[in-house]
Design a protein around this motif. Structure first.
Motif, short mmCIF file in Angstrom:
data_model
loop_
_atom_site.label_atom_id
_atom_site.label_comp_id
_atom_site.label_asym_id
_atom_site.label_seq_id
_atom_site.Cartn_x
_atom_site.Cartn_y
_atom_site.Cartn_z
N ILE A 344 0.86 -1.19 0.00
CA ILE A 344 0.00 0.00 0.00
C ILE A 344 0.91 1.24 0.00
O ILE A 344 1.83 1.33 0.80
CB ILE A 344 -1.01 -0.04 1.18
CG1 ILE A 344 -1.89 1.21 1.25
CG2 ILE A 344 -0.31 -0.26 2.53
CD1 ILE A 344 -3.08 1.08 2.21
N SER A 345 0.61 2.18 -0.92
CA SER A 345 1.49 3.35 -1.07
C SER A 345 1.10 4.45 -0.07
O SER A 345 0.03 4.40 0.54
CB SER A 345 1.37 3.90 -2.49
OG SER A 345 0.08 4.48 -2.65
N ASP A 346 1.98 5.43 0.07
CA ASP A 346 1.70 6.57 0.97
C ASP A 346 0.41 7.27 0.54
O ASP A 346 -0.43 7.62 1.36
CB ASP A 346 2.85 7.58 0.94
CG ASP A 346 4.08 7.04 1.66
OD1 ASP A 346 3.94 6.01 2.37
OD2 ASP A 346 5.17 7.63 1.51
N GLU A 347 0.26 7.45 -0.78
CA GLU A 347 -0.93 8.13 -1.30
C GLU A 347 -2.20 7.35 -0.93
O GLU A 347 -3.22 7.93 -0.54
CB GLU A 347 -0.83 8.28 -2.83
CG GLU A 347 -1.99 9.06 -3.43
CD GLU A 347 -2.25 8.73 -4.91
OE1 GLU A 347 -1.46 7.97 -5.52
OE2 GLU A 347 -3.25 9.23 -5.45
N GLU A 348 -2.10 6.02 -1.02
CA GLU A 348 -3.27 5.19 -0.72
C GLU A 348 -3.60 5.22 0.78
O GLU A 348 -4.77 5.32 1.17
CB GLU A 348 -3.03 3.75 -1.21
CG GLU A 348 -3.07 3.66 -2.74
CD GLU A 348 -2.31 2.48 -3.33
OE1 GLU A 348 -2.31 2.35 -4.56
OE2 GLU A 348 -1.71 1.69 -2.56
N CYS A 349 -2.55 5.17 1.61
CA CYS A 349 -2.78 5.27 3.06
C CYS A 349 -3.42 6.62 3.40
O CYS A 349 -4.37 6.68 4.21
CB CYS A 349 -1.47 5.12 3.84
SG CYS A 349 -1.02 3.40 4.15
N THR A 354 -7.72 9.76 5.50
CA THR A 354 -8.49 11.00 5.36
C THR A 354 -9.98 10.71 5.33
O THR A 354 -10.78 11.37 5.98
CB THR A 354 -8.07 11.76 4.07
OG1 THR A 354 -6.67 11.93 4.11
CG2 THR A 354 -8.78 13.09 3.96
N GLN A 355 -10.34 9.67 4.57
CA GLN A 355 -11.77 9.35 4.47
C GLN A 355 -12.30 8.76 5.78
O GLN A 355 -13.42 9.03 6.20
CB GLN A 355 -12.02 8.37 3.32
CG GLN A 355 -13.50 8.19 3.04
CD GLN A 355 -13.79 7.16 1.95
OE1 GLN A 355 -14.59 6.28 2.14
NE2 GLN A 355 -13.13 7.30 0.80
N GLN A 382 -13.18 2.03 13.92
CA GLN A 382 -13.15 1.57 12.54
C GLN A 382 -14.14 2.32 11.65
O GLN A 382 -15.09 2.93 12.13
CB GLN A 382 -13.44 0.08 12.48
CG GLN A 382 -14.83 -0.26 13.02
CD GLN A 382 -15.12 -1.74 12.91
OE1 GLN A 382 -14.27 -2.57 13.17
NE2 GLN A 382 -16.34 -2.07 12.52
N ALA A 383 -13.90 2.27 10.35
CA ALA A 383 -14.82 2.86 9.36
C ALA A 383 -14.55 2.19 8.01
O ALA A 383 -13.41 1.87 7.69
CB ALA A 383 -14.57 4.36 9.25
N THR A 384 -15.62 1.95 7.26
CA THR A 384 -15.40 1.42 5.91
C THR A 384 -15.00 2.56 5.00
O THR A 384 -15.35 3.72 5.25
CB THR A 384 -16.69 0.79 5.35
OG1 THR A 384 -17.75 1.75 5.43
CG2 THR A 384 -17.08 -0.46 6.13
N VAL A 385 -14.24 2.24 3.95
CA VAL A 385 -13.87 3.27 2.97
C VAL A 385 -14.20 2.77 1.56
O VAL A 385 -14.12 1.58 1.27
CB VAL A 385 -12.38 3.67 3.06
CG1 VAL A 385 -12.10 4.44 4.33
CG2 VAL A 385 -11.46 2.45 2.97
N ARG A 386 -14.62 3.72 0.72
CA ARG A 386 -15.00 3.40 -0.66
C ARG A 386 -14.35 4.38 -1.61
O ARG A 386 -13.96 5.47 -1.19
CB ARG A 386 -16.51 3.54 -0.83
CG ARG A 386 -17.28 2.54 -0.04
CD ARG A 386 -18.76 2.73 -0.24
NE ARG A 386 -19.46 1.95 0.75
CZ ARG A 386 -20.75 2.05 1.02
NH1 ARG A 386 -21.48 2.93 0.36
NH2 ARG A 386 -21.30 1.31 1.94
N PRO A 400 -7.32 5.99 -5.49
CA PRO A 400 -6.41 5.15 -4.68
C PRO A 400 -7.13 4.00 -3.97
O PRO A 400 -6.56 2.92 -3.82
CB PRO A 400 -5.80 6.13 -3.67
CG PRO A 400 -6.56 7.41 -3.80
CD PRO A 400 -7.28 7.40 -5.11
N ILE A 401 -8.38 4.22 -3.56
CA ILE A 401 -9.08 3.16 -2.82
C ILE A 401 -9.55 2.05 -3.77
O ILE A 401 -9.46 0.86 -3.46
CB ILE A 401 -10.21 3.77 -1.97
CG1 ILE A 401 -9.54 4.58 -0.83
CG2 ILE A 401 -11.13 2.70 -1.40
CD1 ILE A 401 -10.45 5.45 -0.04
#
Ligand SMILES: O=C(O)CCC(=O)C(=O)O
Ligand SMILES: [Fe+2]
Length: 548
Positions: A344-349, A354-355, A382-386, A400-401
């Motif tokens: 997982i890249s920095d941008e993806e993290c 953030t979301q 926790q939280a789901t991300v899309r 990225p997600i």
């Protein structure tokens, strides 16, 4: 006493009241009453025979007035109140009243009695009438005795008994087919316990443990296992074949087998938990593969097999080659644990954090059917991300997600020879832990050697975005401990590539160790087989099978 579980499956909140026998005829006086919310379970300690009544929480307090005849309820249930109102509405006013309310969905109720037997009593709504469904070892035993007696009293056309003359022997033999799977289960549990004993850290007692390390009496447990493993000849115990005697002996035997299995499971769990605590304290990368097998994974999202015919619609950055390290892969048992660097890249993290940050909520899990129970097993936020714009953009690889999700599914296909599809998978789950927070031992789907059920989870990609002090991921039964590094992923699979296959047994049971200092961030993609756009994950339990 023994615990009796009462499950509320009627679709609304109910009250469970204890009844006390009153003067005849049929008078019961509700004593203590406790609410039981929809889809939840309560445990009742049963010492002797108790009677209970379950009624709609929205209805008025249930009061049963005495009726003038013991058959009132039966007559009312067969329509006598309407057919013969002159007598019925006077003598059986209460029964008629309840029958009417039952029909128009007014006051609903169920009455049941429990004795000194471990069982589960489920209250279900059958077309507006509440019914009591009983399950549990004692209940099973009684059913088995009844069917054995039936089988053994059956006769051939010429009138000869099908089991020969020795009917008691016949019943006893019949019952062995009921005991055999339970004895198999016992021997599996014994095997798992022996393994847990072998890996338990005897030399390093847990400093956090209070009092004696383990609560069970080992010599007694071994004696019980030995006794429970042996076939018992019920014809010896009940030479004259009395139904009562057979039923009591079979019930006793079943309860004994079941409770021995229960004690063994608890003992195994305690050892696994200790191994987990020991590796959490050491907090060093450990793996039984030495040297660790290393390979390179080349990934091209555009030629991947996850798209179900509809290729990605927007491009993302080029995917680098990635190093994969097999920490655990004994091909015979269908469990893999693999570490992937720079997954997982920095941008993806950043996109995930953030979301998720404004939406982080304390983790919940299904606790005794109560879905909003704040988890003690899982202490984290926790939280789901899309993808931006929602799930419809899962094919936009400039997001990225979306990229992370596609990569996770594709990697599982590559590493485990699966044919998983992107559509219908769960959303990525971001999880954040503060100091002291942790995730106790669990399996993400099922990892107990049972057959895979379509729609269930079969693998997990666990990605680290922030590594704290402590907070490792422990796989105590596999001897694996992973110290998180930002960007790294752990992939573990718990079924072979065969969709009809069995789940592996226990090697992928894992735990998030307590964080000592700082903040730990993980992103999880739980992977399912048998899901699609038409049949998404939400239709199935994590262990497969339809959601009820
Ligand atoms: O935080 C961890 O290391 C484990 C997380 C985990 O087990 C999960 O999300 O299923
Ligand atoms: Fe997990």
């Amino acid at each position: 006493g023994v615990p009796v579980a009462v499950r509320n499956l009627v679709g609304r909140d109910v009250i469970v009241a204890w009844l006390q026998p009153g003067p005849e005829p049929r008078k019961r006086i509700p004593q203590q009453a406790k609410p039981l919310t929809n889809s939840s379970v309560m445990s009742i300690d049963s010492f002797a025979t108790h009677e209970f009544i379950v009624y709609d929480a929205a209805a008025e307090k249930y009061v049963e007035k005495p009726d003038g005849h013991e058959s009132c309820e039966f007559w009312a249930s067969v329509g006598e109140c309407a057919a013969n109102p002159g007598y019925m509405l006077v003598t059986c006013a209460n029964a008629c009243n309840n029958e009417g309310k039952k029909k128009n969905n007014g006051e609903l109720k169920a009455i049941f009695a429990v004795a000194d037997n471990r069982e589960t009593v489920s209250i279900v709504d059958n077309d507006g009438v509440w019914e009591v469904v009983r399950t549990g070892p004692a209940h099973d035993a009684q059913k088995a005795v009844a069917s054995a007696l039936d089988a053994c009293s059956a006769t051939h056309e010429d009138g000869a008994p099908t089991c020969g003359e020795a009917t008691v022997q016949c019943v006893s033999d019949e019952l062995q087919t009921f005991f055999a799977p339970k004895r198999d289960e016992l021997s599996i549990e014994k095997f798992l316990f022996d393994h847990a004993l072998k890996i338990a850290p005897k030399a390093t007692p847990d400093p956090d443990a209070k009092g004696a390390a383990y609560s069970e009496d080992l010599p007694k447990l071994y004696r019980d296992i030995e006794r429970a493993s042996k076939e018992t000849d019920l014809s010896e115990a009940c030479p004259d074949g009395a139904r009562e005697c057979l039923r009591d002996k079979a019930t006793h035997e079943t309860v004994f087998l079941t409770s021995t299995i229960g004690t063994l499971r608890k003992a195994t769990r305690a050892r696994r938990h200790d191994v987990r605590n020991a590796t959490c304290r050491n907090h060093e990368d450990v793996s039984p593969h030495s040297p660790v097998v290393e390979k390179i994974w080349k990934y091209d999202p555009y030629t991947s097999d996850i798209w179900a015919g509809t290729a990605p619609d927007k491009k993302g950055p080029a995917e680098p080659d990635r190093a994969i390290r097999y920490l655990f892969d004994p091909s015979s048992i269908d469990a893999q644990i693999i570490v992937i660097d720079d997954f997982i890249s920095d941008e993806e993290c950043d996109a995930v954090q953030t979301q998720a940050t404004p939406r982080l909520a304390r983790a919940t899990h299904a606790h005794e059917g109560d879905l909003s129970h704040v988890s003690k097993a899982r202490d984290s936020q926790q939280a789901t991300v899309r993808p931006e714009g929602g799930r419809k953009n899962e094919r936009d690889l400039s997001d990225p997600i979306a990229r992370l999700k596609a990569r996770s599914v594709a990697m599982a296909n590559h590493l485990s020879n699966y044919t998983l599809q992107l559509d219908g998978q769960e959303d990525l789950m971001a999880v954040q832990y503060n100091p002291g927070q942790q995730y106790m031992l669990h399996c993400d789907g099922s990892c107990d050697g049972t057959p895979f059920v379509s729609g269930g989870r079969l693998a997990t990609v666990l990605m680290y975005c922030a590594a704290a002090d402590g907070g490792g991921t422990a796989f105590p039964n596999a001897g694996v401990h992973v110290v998180p590094k930002r960007g790294q992923a752990v992939y573990f699979s718990f079924r072979s590539s065969d969709s009809e296959g069995l789940m592996e047994d226990w090697h992928t049971e894992h735990s998030g160790c307590p964080v000592r200092e700082g903040s730990k961030w993980v992103v999880t993609q739980w992977l399912r087989d048998g899901v699609s756009k038409e049949n998404p994950h939400s239709r199935f339990d994590p262990s497969g099978g339809p959601v009820r």
